[in-house]
Motif scaffolding. Structure first.
Motif, mmCIF file in Angstrom:
data_model
loop_
_atom_site.group_PDB
_atom_site.id
_atom_site.type_symbol
_atom_site.label_atom_id
_atom_site.label_comp_id
_atom_site.label_asym_id
_atom_site.label_seq_id
_atom_site.Cartn_x
_atom_site.Cartn_y
_atom_site.Cartn_z
ATOM 1 N N ILE A 318 0.848 -1.204 0.000
ATOM 2 C CA ILE A 318 0.000 0.000 0.000
ATOM 3 C C ILE A 318 0.882 1.252 0.000
ATOM 4 C CG2 ILE A 318 -1.661 1.360 1.339
ATOM 5 C CD1 ILE A 318 -2.774 -1.331 2.409
ATOM 6 N N LEU A 319 1.892 1.263 0.860
ATOM 7 C CA LEU A 319 2.736 2.453 1.007
ATOM 8 C C LEU A 319 3.560 2.771 -0.235
ATOM 9 C CD1 LEU A 319 3.987 1.976 4.670
ATOM 10 C CD2 LEU A 319 2.340 3.666 3.853
ATOM 11 N N ALA A 326 5.047 6.889 -0.985
ATOM 12 C CA ALA A 326 6.223 6.280 -0.359
ATOM 13 C C ALA A 326 7.185 7.369 0.146
ATOM 14 C CB ALA A 326 6.921 5.352 -1.335
ATOM 15 N N ASP A 327 7.342 8.422 -0.656
ATOM 16 C CA ASP A 327 8.192 9.545 -0.230
ATOM 17 C C ASP A 327 7.637 10.178 1.038
ATOM 18 O OD1 ASP A 327 9.862 9.205 -2.359
ATOM 19 O OD2 ASP A 327 9.078 10.881 -3.546
ATOM 20 N N TYR A 328 6.323 10.388 1.047
ATOM 21 C CA TYR A 328 5.650 11.013 2.182
ATOM 22 C C TYR A 328 5.879 10.188 3.447
ATOM 23 C CZ TYR A 328 1.962 13.714 4.513
ATOM 24 O OH TYR A 328 1.267 14.540 5.359
ATOM 25 N N CYS A 333 8.785 9.248 8.671
ATOM 26 C CA CYS A 333 9.667 8.363 9.444
ATOM 27 C C CYS A 333 11.007 9.020 9.781
ATOM 28 C CB CYS A 333 9.926 7.058 8.692
ATOM 29 S SG CYS A 333 8.496 5.984 8.670
ATOM 30 N N ALA A 334 11.442 9.931 8.908
ATOM 31 C CA ALA A 334 12.717 10.603 9.148
ATOM 32 C C ALA A 334 12.652 11.450 10.417
ATOM 33 C CB ALA A 334 13.086 11.465 7.947
ATOM 34 N N PRO A 366 4.726 16.309 5.963
ATOM 35 C CA PRO A 366 5.120 15.125 6.726
ATOM 36 C C PRO A 366 5.598 15.459 8.137
ATOM 37 C CG PRO A 366 5.973 14.979 4.504
ATOM 38 C CD PRO A 366 5.335 16.332 4.625
ATOM 39 N N LYS A 367 6.320 16.570 8.302
ATOM 40 C CA LYS A 367 6.857 16.817 9.649
ATOM 41 C C LYS A 367 5.766 17.176 10.659
ATOM 42 C CE LYS A 367 8.670 21.551 9.169
ATOM 43 N NZ LYS A 367 9.019 21.943 7.791
ATOM 44 N N HIS A 368 4.647 17.687 10.191
ATOM 45 C CA HIS A 368 3.526 17.945 11.099
ATOM 46 C C HIS A 368 2.894 16.636 11.572
ATOM 47 C CE1 HIS A 368 2.775 22.400 9.803
ATOM 48 N NE2 HIS A 368 4.004 22.162 10.209
#
Ligand code: ADP
Ligand code: MG
Ligand code: ZN
Length: 378
Positions: A318-319, A326-328, A333-334, A366-368
């Motif tokens: 799915i990811l 996948a980038d998101y 995760c980073a 993503p960081k939010h």
């Protein structure tokens, strides 16, 4: 009587290059009509085409990602026909020596894996656009798109249902997106498909007469059009009639196919090698350099998510459904190293609002998400 469906797809993927295939004009979409033109793409006498190297490189990338054989020497041919959006009176395409041949793609439908053959992939230029005025009996020609680079990817008639056709199309769409050689926007026609479909009695070797559905620009329309055409052909055959070879258009409002033109037995495009362009030579060094620069594709990324992050196969699938998703996921995760929690959040909350192809439209960076998950944990 039982029938088997046979489908083969011809996909046109518009290459994501800054300039056109044989001149320096911009490929930007949506500019005022006829502003991105020059003597070359207008087909002026005496002007000469010069091949855009990036287009060849994109072709090599696609060939490598579909297990295709690359023709170390391939060449351009003129495909002659008259149409108001084709100022030269011929389209520069490839014919007997395309850049890639004999490829394959693996698809999966209802848990069943299947390999679909790719006959060929060739480079060509796009034609312009005709705009028909709905109020006045007038038509306009916009040549901004003329000379935009395309890769045409032709499948073997290996597909056996509309579901398989859509699975193949999604797989190919994923590849050009992962490679970033096409923006994949189906609404504006950057990724479009012609579908050939025929029926034959179960057990019969010989193919039936096919019809061709032109220029479908969404996965849903491909599915609906093929289902419709499958039913229509079956009814004809059950009635004792025979299918007439034809080119059809899918009308999404009326939910049916409509005749575009009857199809002649064989095309008469009078192909011949374009004398203005030298044959394209591709050496091992070039291929190896491009191979070294290939990004990680969906399958490899899925494996990595399973092996390194310990995600189950279905979640990893799915990811990696789109490169953007996948980038998101990796960007979240980073900042918050808990792949399980991140994948849970994305698969439930994010994918409820956005399809994998639309994730880049999400206004929450993503960081939010990472911050939110951290706050929740505390
Ligand atoms: P054309 O240039 O006339 O469209 P091609 O021979 O290049 O013809 O075939 C185009 C596509 O049609 C290919 O994807 C091929 O797999 C598919 N195809 C050929 N014959 C059949 C058939 N009988 N039924 C379904 N698809 C077919
Ligand atoms: Mg065709
Ligand atoms: Zn130009």
């Amino acid at each position: 009587m039982e029938f088997e469906t046979v489908i083969g797809l011809e996909v046109h993927a518009q290459m994501k290059t800054k300039s056109k295939i044989f001149c320096g004009c911009s490929t930007e979409f949506g500019a005022p009509p006829n502003t991105h033109t020059c003597p070359v793409c207008l087909g002026m006498p005496g002007s000469l085409p010069v091949l855009n190297k990036q287009v060849v490189e994109n072709g090599i990338k696609l060939a490598l990602s579909t297990d295709s054989a690359i023709n170390r020497e391939n060449r351009f041919a003129r495909k002659n026909y008259f149409y108001p959006d084709l100022p030269k009176g011929y389209q520069i395409s490839q014919f007997e020596l395309p850049i890639a041949e004999h490829g394959r793609l693996e698809i999966e439908v209802n848990g069943q894996k299947k390999t679909i053959g790719i006959t060929r992939a060739h480079m060509e230029e796009d034609a312009g656009k005709l705009i028909h005025d709905e109020l006045e009996p007038k038509s306009y020609v916009d040549l901004n798109r003329t000379g935009t680079p395309l890769l045409e990817i032709v499948s073997e008639p290996d597909l056996r249902s509309p579901e398989e056709a859509v699975a193949y199309l999604k797989k190919l769409h994923g590849i050009v997106r992962y490679l970033d050689i096409c923006d994949g926007n189906m609404q504006v026609g950057s990724f479009r498909c012609d579908a050939n479909i025929s029926l034959r009695p179960k057990g019969q070797e010989e193919f039936g007469t096919r019809t061709e559905l032109k220029n479908m620009n969404s996965f849903r329309n491909v599915q609906l059009a093929l289902e419709y055409e499958e039913r229509r052909q079956r009814d004809i055959l059950l009635d004792g009639g025979s299918v007439t070879q034809a080119t059809l258009l899918w009308n999404p409002d009326a939910n049916r196919t409509e005749a575009m033109r009857g199809k002649e037995e064989a095309h008469d495009y009078r192909y011949f090698p374009d004398p203005d362009l030298v044959p394209v030579q591709i050496d091992e060094e070039w291929i190896e350099r491009v191979r070294g620069e290939l990004p990680e594709l969906a399958g490899e990324r899925q494996q990595r998510f399973m092996n390194e992050l310990g995600l189950p196969e279905d979640v990893a699938a799915i990811l990696t459904a789109s490169r953007d998703l996948a980038d998101y996921f990796e960007q979240v995760c980073a900042e918050y190293t808990n792949p399980k929690k991140v994948s849970n959040f994305i698969c439930t909350e994010l994918l409820r609002e956005f399809s994998p192809e639309q994730v880049s439209e999400c206004r929450m960076p993503p960081k939010h998400i990472a911050k939110l998950l951290m706050m929740e944990e505390k």
